[in-house]
Scaffold this active site. Structure first.
Site, PDB file in Angstrom:
ATOM      1  CB  CYS A   1      -0.998  -0.008   1.361  1.00  0.00           C
ATOM      2  SG  CYS A   1      -1.869   1.473   1.372  1.00  0.00           S
TER       3      CYS A   1
ATOM      4  CB  CYS B   1      -0.646   2.580   4.236  1.00  0.00           C
ATOM      5  SG  CYS B   1      -2.027   1.741   3.411  1.00  0.00           S
ATOM      6  CG  ASP B   2       3.116   1.197   4.501  1.00  0.00           C
ATOM      7  OD1 ASP B   2       2.764   1.585   5.415  1.00  0.00           O
ATOM      8  OD2 ASP B   2       3.156  -0.033   4.125  1.00  0.00           O
TER       9      ASP B   2
END
Ligand code: NAP
Length: 315
Positions: free
Chosen positions: A138, A141-142
């Protein structure tokens, strides 16, 4: 007793709920995490007609608001469906809250399965051990964790290309490793990839191992034409090699293709009366937000027609 239960609150499930709610069907959506499905994994959406460029979170928030504004629709989030009991006209859906493990059970006359799919793993040596330590599925997200770092990204489809472009906001360099000599993703994305100076293509290559001490330090690759092996130093490995359907909980009683996608007819009806499926958990060739929404609308319409027939029997 609900008229319709919808499992999954991604674009397909939310659209189905909007159509059910507008038809005044008593509807419950059950979602295992937060609404939005795979839209939560991406940043910007540019191919939803009528919305030239949408921030993903804003698009989800609008869909959820549109759904919640309908008086006949309830959304239960953070609830995991584990079991479905099918007794002809009545369908029982049960499971557990993912927050407090409390059991729940609800009955309905029609069921719409819109559970989508989740990122596939590659099964590389080192992959599982480095999840959260450099391996990610992701970018939204990261990605911010990799400011000015070097990243390797694996895959050549639309997801890989979109996420590679997104990661250049943070990374110093993104090396895109793809197993063939041609990318699979759409032409417009390929053009942007070519014109982005931070992205380097590593074609005809497969990853074989992810290496590091406590966190990811490098990845081993093999050229599929020459069989020559090599290593790329990197802090992050992002893997975008397609999706696997979230259909395990209905495996025992619906029809599937070889990759576990649910088979339906063109009206989204499965082989079991009263059970419909739509979106990325269903066997289809083109997986887009707009096609998921179209299927959600069709599933709701088919459920409504089915309920009209069922209710006639009891009149
Ligand atoms: P995808 O289109 O199936 O692409 C998967 C990619 O991973 C392909 O490039 C494939 O290589 C590669 N791959 C698969 N298994 C591999 C392995 N074992 N080792 C190395 N590489 C491997 O998946 P996706 O990109 O996630 O997209 C899924 C669906 O959503 C598609 O229909 C896509 O069009 C759609 N989508 C659309 C948008 C958009 O319209 N903006 C955005 C995201 C997703 P090969 O090419 O060699 O098969």
């Amino acid at each position: 007793m609900y008229d319709v239960i919808i499992i999954g609150a991604g674009p397909a499930g939310l659209t189905a709920a909007i159509y059910c709610g507008r038809s005044k069907l008593r509807t419950k959506i059950i979602e295992r995490s937060q609404p939005g499905g795979q839209i939560n994994l991406t940043d910007v959406i540019e191919n939803f007609p009528g919305v030239a460029s949408a921030n993903s979170k804003e698009l989800i928030d609008t869909m959820v608001k549109q759904t919640k504004d309908l008086s006949d629709v309830e959304i239960d989030d953070f609830k995991m469906v584990r079991n479905i009991k099918y007794n002809g006209d009545i369908i029982e859906v049960s499971g557990k809250s993912v927050i407090d493990e409390n059991d729940f059970s609800h009955s309905c006359k029609a069921l719409i399965i819109a559970t989508g799919a989740q990122p596939r793993k590659l099964g590389l040596k080192g992959e599982d051990g480095f999840i959260g330590k450099g391996v990610s599925y992701c970018a939204v997200c990261d990605g911010p964790l990799f400011k000015d770092k070097d990243i390797v990204l694996i895959g050549g489809g639309d997801t890989a290309l979109e996420e590679a472009l997104y990661l250049t906001k943070f990374a110093r360099k993104v090396q895109l490793v793809h197993r063939r000599d041609k990318l699979r993703g759409s032409g417009i994305l390929q053009e942007r990839i070519k014109n982005n100076p931070k992205i380097e293509l590593v074609l005809n290559s497969v990853a074989t191992e992810i290496l590091g001490k406590d966190v990811v330090e490098k990845i081993r690759i093999r050229d599929v034409k020459t069989n020559k092996e090599g290593e790329i130093n990197c802090s992050g490995v992002f893997i975008f090699v397609g999706f696997a359907a979230n259909t395990q909980f209905v495996e025992s009683f619906l029809d599937f293709d070889s990759e576990k996608y649910i088979i339906t007819n063109e009206n989204m009806a499965t082989g079991k009366k009263g059970i419909f499926a739509c979106g990325d958990c269903r066997k289809r060739s083109f997986r887009q937000i707009v096609t998921a929404c179209g299927e959600g609308a069709q599933a709701a319409h088919s459920a409504e027609q089915y309920l009209t027939e069922v209710n006639k029997r009891y009149d």
